[in-house]
Design a protein around this motif. Structure first.
Motif, short mmCIF file in Angstrom:
data_model
loop_
_atom_site.label_atom_id
_atom_site.label_comp_id
_atom_site.label_asym_id
_atom_site.label_seq_id
_atom_site.Cartn_x
_atom_site.Cartn_y
_atom_site.Cartn_z
N TYR A 168 90.02 14.83 153.64
CA TYR A 168 90.93 13.80 153.11
C TYR A 168 92.39 14.25 153.20
O TYR A 168 93.28 13.47 153.55
CB TYR A 168 90.61 13.47 151.64
N TYR A 224 88.77 5.27 145.04
CA TYR A 224 87.45 4.91 144.50
C TYR A 224 86.98 5.86 143.40
O TYR A 224 86.17 5.48 142.55
CB TYR A 224 86.39 4.78 145.61
N TYR A 225 87.51 7.12 143.42
CA TYR A 225 87.13 8.04 142.35
C TYR A 225 87.67 7.54 141.01
O TYR A 225 86.99 7.55 139.99
CB TYR A 225 87.67 9.45 142.62
FE FE Z 1 84.86 10.98 148.68
#
Ligand code: FE
Length: 343
Positions: A168, A224-225
């Motif tokens: 990421y 999304y976390y």
């Molecule tokens: Fe992830």
């Protein structure tokens, strides 16, 4: 004579029943290798089977593990499709020669061109942003502007980010290189590292919790976390969401860094027609809305329904850099992060 005909009819009926309950042949089955958690894909696969009669065998594993498995299986692989997260990882599979191009007008119109591979070897299915998260009680959002500013010395000892071996961050740096050049990005990375509150540890969730608990004032994490915490029933998660705000950086500039989960048709797929049908199903309006609702990811398809949690974060300008660039710049990004001391 009459009993002979009756017997024939009975035999024919029995055969018809037997064939209808036998497992269907390969033409009706798609084999999918996925690095996503089963819960993040299985409900959609079940819907696909109910709608089309095509069965889907799902094999889950780590992205790197499945990639090397596909490489060693080669042309004998039973897999038709490979689904994984991050444009950098999708590019790695493409570079390994695992995919073949898919020409589908339905996919071309459903998925914006920057969210799929330039050679149509993989297609983004869901989108995530990587904005700046900040401590609501210690940071005034008007102090924040863009990613470059996080290298400014007024953030000394205040930033939490996970390690550089995570794709990421590699993809974020790959995007920075595309927008600002290698030299400016390296100077930025050095400044960012100098501002770390601690040596990188843990995943994106841990960075958000660290902001909430006061270990740092800002963090970078995938949306999304945060979304999963906001809709969870866990008290720690809810407290973190209460303490931590989202800031959409670079709104007057390149926009918020985004990334995708995506899927590609494998070169040695046994059942390409049904496999393409499944990709098209996953890009359909209904599947796209499901991603938002079930995983707080942004649909890649424009106009797909957002969850109320995603709606509550407001609209933002997303970076329109082609996702392919993140993969192409990955190796340069990794070397740059090493030089900058980002461990
Ligand atoms: Fe992830």
């Amino acid at each position: 004579m009459r009993s002979g005909i009756t017997l024939l009819i009975i035999v024919a009926l029995l055969l018809a029943i037997i064939f209808s309950v036998l497992p269907r042949d390969d033409a009706d089955t798609v084999n999918l290798y996925s690095s996503r958690n089963e819960s993040l894909i299985k409900p959609l696969l079940d819907e696909f089977t109910a709608e089309t009669g095509i069965r889907v065998n799902l094999l889950t594993g780590s992205g790197d593990g499945l990639l090397s498995r596909l490489q060693s299986e080669g042309r004998n692989s039973p897999a038709d499709l490979f689904l994984t997260v991050d444009a950098g990882a999708l590019h790695r599979a493409k570079s390994a020669g695992l995919f073949q191009p898919v020409f589908s007008s339905s996919l071309d119109s459903a998925i914006p061109s920057q969210l799929r591979d330039t050679d149509r070897e993989w297609f983004g299915l869901s989108m995530r942003a990587r904005p700046i998260f900040y401590a609501r009680n210690r940071v005034d959002p008007t102090e924040l502007s863009n990613y470059l500013d996080l290298a400014d010395e007024r953030w000394r000892g205040r930033i939490c980010v996970r390690s550089s071996d995570n794709v990421y961050n590699q993809s974020l740096v790959a995007a920075m290189i595309a927008h600002h050049g290698e030299e400016e990005t390296e100077a930025w990375a050095r400044g960012l590292v100098a501002n770390f509150a601690r040596n990188p540890v843990g995943g994106d969730r841990d960075q958000l919790h660290a902001v909430a608990s006061g270990q740092c004032d800002v963090a970078l994490a995938n949306t999304y976390y945060y979304g999963a915490m906001a809709v969870s029933e866990n008290a720690t998660n809810l407290e973190t969401v209460r303490q931590v705000g989202i800031f959409w950086p670079a709104q007057q500039e390149e926009g918020v860094h985004i990334n995708v989960s995506g899927i590609g048709l494998l070169r040695y797929a046994n059942n390409p027609e049904s496999a393409i049908q499944l990709i098209e199903f996953l890009a359909s309006e209904r599947s796209q809305a499901w991603y938002a609702e079930a995983n707080q990811e942004y649909p890649v398809r424009e106009g797909a329904t957002l969850s109320s949690e995603l709606e509550s974060w407001g609209a933002f300008q997303a970076d329109t850099l082609p996702m392919s660039t993140l993969g192409e710049n990955n190796a340069v990004a990794v070397r740059l992060m090493n030089r900058a001391g980002w461990r």
